[in-house]
Design a protein around this motif. Structure first.
Motif, PDB file in Angstrom:
ATOM      1  N   ASP A 448       7.428  -0.021  -0.140  1.00  0.00           N
ATOM      2  CA  ASP A 448       7.115   1.274  -0.767  1.00  0.00           C
ATOM      3  C   ASP A 448       6.971   1.113  -2.281  1.00  0.00           C
ATOM      4  N   LEU A 449       7.785   0.245  -2.857  1.00  0.00           N
ATOM      5  CA  LEU A 449       7.704  -0.026  -4.294  1.00  0.00           C
ATOM      6  C   LEU A 449       6.383  -0.717  -4.636  1.00  0.00           C
ATOM      7  N   TYR A 451       3.633  -0.492  -2.962  1.00  0.00           N
ATOM      8  CA  TYR A 451       2.621   0.549  -2.823  1.00  0.00           C
ATOM      9  C   TYR A 451       2.519   1.365  -4.115  1.00  0.00           C
ATOM     10  N   ASP A 452       3.675   1.753  -4.677  1.00  0.00           N
ATOM     11  CA  ASP A 452       3.680   2.543  -5.915  1.00  0.00           C
ATOM     12  C   ASP A 452       2.980   1.792  -7.047  1.00  0.00           C
ATOM     13  N   HIS A 455      -0.923   1.508  -6.236  1.00  0.00           N
ATOM     14  CA  HIS A 455      -1.539   2.829  -6.321  1.00  0.00           C
ATOM     15  C   HIS A 455      -1.669   3.268  -7.783  1.00  0.00           C
ATOM     16  N   TYR A 456      -0.623   3.063  -8.550  1.00  0.00           N
ATOM     17  CA  TYR A 456      -0.648   3.389  -9.980  1.00  0.00           C
ATOM     18  C   TYR A 456      -1.746   2.601 -10.694  1.00  0.00           C
ATOM     19  N   ASP A 523      14.222   3.082  -8.573  1.00  0.00           N
ATOM     20  CA  ASP A 523      13.667   4.420  -8.778  1.00  0.00           C
ATOM     21  C   ASP A 523      13.605   4.759 -10.265  1.00  0.00           C
ATOM     22  N   VAL A 526      10.622   2.915 -11.924  1.00  0.00           N
ATOM     23  CA  VAL A 526       9.340   3.571 -11.655  1.00  0.00           C
ATOM     24  C   VAL A 526       9.235   4.870 -12.451  1.00  0.00           C
TER      25      VAL A 526
END
Length: 541
Positions: A448-449, A451-452, A455-456, A523, A526
């Protein structure tokens, strides 16, 4: 899959739990993804470790993906602790459900990965002499995927069969009427030894360091229990996020001091009857940081061993003395201790008399004894955390070889990336909780990290990302400080420390602060505009 496609957006190395979820999640950002898998089928470590008795040491309800409510409802586990076979069935179910196979190339190894500073792409070499290029390289190679066999003189002379638990043949192996030697009593050894003892004419267990073991008390899951789980999955997952090991079924957060002295033994007894390492570990939250608590737990286990094993000499050999409980991997066990009550089983202490050589007919130990064998089974574990990456020639900016950069120990930021290797992500890499947590939770959090990040980058026209060197340095100092505050460093020899591999840097490889603390740190990174990472855009010509 058409191998004539030379350019893709993302290459994922490995098709185990990590690779499959990475494929699913990152396919939301790009359809041009390839997964390269050395095995003939998916599963990663669960494909290769198909030895008799192979079983997960986390309860199956916890040891499952949490990202899909539909998969949670459609799949039903049959046992409390799933077998290797059932775990593979689960992964195949997931792959079919999500149509993942079309992006996977099997029976292919990645042998090199070099970053091209001009094109800003990774050039990945395969063992079939083909090359692929990708903007991102995701290493889903696993923490326990590079098997380790000690170098012993005469290994090519042995005329019998030699196996390693981590590369087990995919066909039935019979030990009936055989004289078998098992080398190693870590998790794999603890699982396979009782299985071999059922059929072998004679089993010799060659033990260097005894393992702390906890009975599994496995059972078939009732339909009522499965229904309860499916109704309560959201609560179970939420509890897991708050648990040090990321398990949601039993996560009391009490120290030994929170119990009255008279209640401490009864709490351990309750956990012992429940069964399983995680349930037992969760008795007291200070087992890994308080010597007094740890000794109390160790003494409890030593007494249990005396009650189960008949021969006092064997009890002494099986009792861990050289390290605190949990600082080497504690093992789930089915009938392990009782196996040493069998007449066809002998325990050989190779700390006192190490194996000197393999001969044509068996093993020779330093005290001059010979052991005639038909079969040798190495249950000697892995070159953990970095072994699979070391098998790939990885070269980043400025021709920096990863192996050279990590010679004194791995250097990462968050266990996710390492400087001078732009756009290369490592799922559950060294410096992340990984094996000190429920692995699938750690995998999902890392993917998930990733992906972040991607995507960013897509939204902002960014070409590359890598950690800043000062952030990487600070992270490794932080992880080392956390480890120094635990009892882990008291283990004389442990794959957590890399000391099971000759010449490997001795350092503490995972993050020992627990999943809740690690998740919060990530978290915050990010939220703070990916603090500690350096982004760059392609120069417009």
């Amino acid at each position: 899959m058409n191998m004539n496609v030379k350019q893709v957006d993302i290459i994922i190395v490995g098709a185990g739990f990590a690779g499959l979820y990475a494929l699913y999640k990152l396919r939301l950002l790009s359809q041009h993804i390839l997964v390269i898998e050395s095995g003939a089928n998916l599963g990663g470590s669960w494909y290769w470790n198909c030895y008799p008795g192979a079983r997960c040491d986390i309860e199956s309800i916890d040891y499952s993906y949490s990202f899909s409510k539909e998969i949670e409802q459609e799949w039903s586990w049959t046992e409390r602790f799933a077998s290797q076979t059932e775990i593979l069935d689960y992964l195949n179910f997931v792959a079919e459900k999500l149509d993942l196979r079309k992006n996977i190339i099997f029976n292919t190894k990645v042998v090199s990965a070099a970053y091209n500073e001009e094109t800003k792409r990774w050039e990945v070499g395969l063992d079939n002499d083909q090359f692929l290029t990708a903007g991102f390289c995701v290493m889903a190679t696993g923490c326990l995927s590079s098997s380790h066999i000690p170098e012993l003189p005469g290994s090519t002379l042995f005329k019998g069969d030699i196996y390693h638990t981590a590369t087990w043949p995919h066909e039935t192996i019979s030990f009936a009427e055989k004289r078998v030697g098992v080398i190693g009593t870590g998790s794999s050894g603890v699982q396979i030894i009782p299985e071999i003892a059922q059929d072998a004419a004679q089993l010799y267990v060659f033990q260097r360091t005894p393992a702390y073991t906890i009975p599994v008390n496995n059972e078939t899951l009732s339909s009522d229990y499965i229904s309860w789980v499916k109704k309560n999955y959201p609560e179970i997952r939420q509890k897991a996020k708050q648990h040090f090991f990321a398990c949601g079924l039993d996560n009391d957060d009490l120290s030994m001091e929170d119990f009255l002295p008279a209640d401490r033994i009864s709490e351990l007894e309750r956990r012992w009857q429940t069964g399983g390492v995680v349930a037992f570990f969760s008795a007291f939250n200070d087992i890994l940081i308080n010597n007094e608590t740890n000794k109390f737990v160790s003494d409890f286990l030593a007494q249990k061993l005396k009650e189960i094993v008949h021969d006092p000499d064997i009890v002494e050999k099986l009792t861990p003395r050289s390290y605190p409980f949990g600082t080497k991997r504690a093992c789930n066990a089915i009938d392990y201790w009782t196996t040493f009550n069998k007449k066809n089983v002998s325990l050989v202490d190779i700390r006192k008399a190490p194996i000197k050589a393999i001969t044509e007919t068996g093993l020779l130990t330093a005290d001059g004894k010979t052991y005639e064998l038909d079969t040798i089974v190495f249950a000697t574990g892995f070159d953990a955390f970095t072994g699979a990456l070391r098998q790939i020639k990885i070269k980043g900016r400025n021709n920096t070889l990863l192996e050279n950069k990590w010679k004194a120990g791995p250097r990462t930021y968050l266990g996710l990336m390492t400087s001078e290797m732009p756009n290369m992500f490592i799922i559950t890499g060294p410096g992340s909780p990984s094996v000190l947590s429920m692995m699938i939770a750690a995998i999902e959090q890392h993917v998930d990290l990733i992906y972040d990040f991607i995507h960013y980058m897509q939204l902002n026209g960014i070409t590359t990302v890598e950690p800043k060197e000062d952030a990487e340095k600070a992270w490794m100092e932080h992880t080392n400080a956390i480890a120094e505050g635990t009892l882990f460093m008291q283990a004389e020899s442990s794959w957590y420390l890399g000391s099971n591999i000759a010449g490997k840097a001795r350092t503490f490889y995972p993050y020992a602060g627990g999943m809740p603390a690690y998740r919060k740190i990530c978290d915050d990174v990010v939220r703070d505009n990916f603090n500690g990472f350096l982004f760059s855009k392609a120069i417009q010509v």
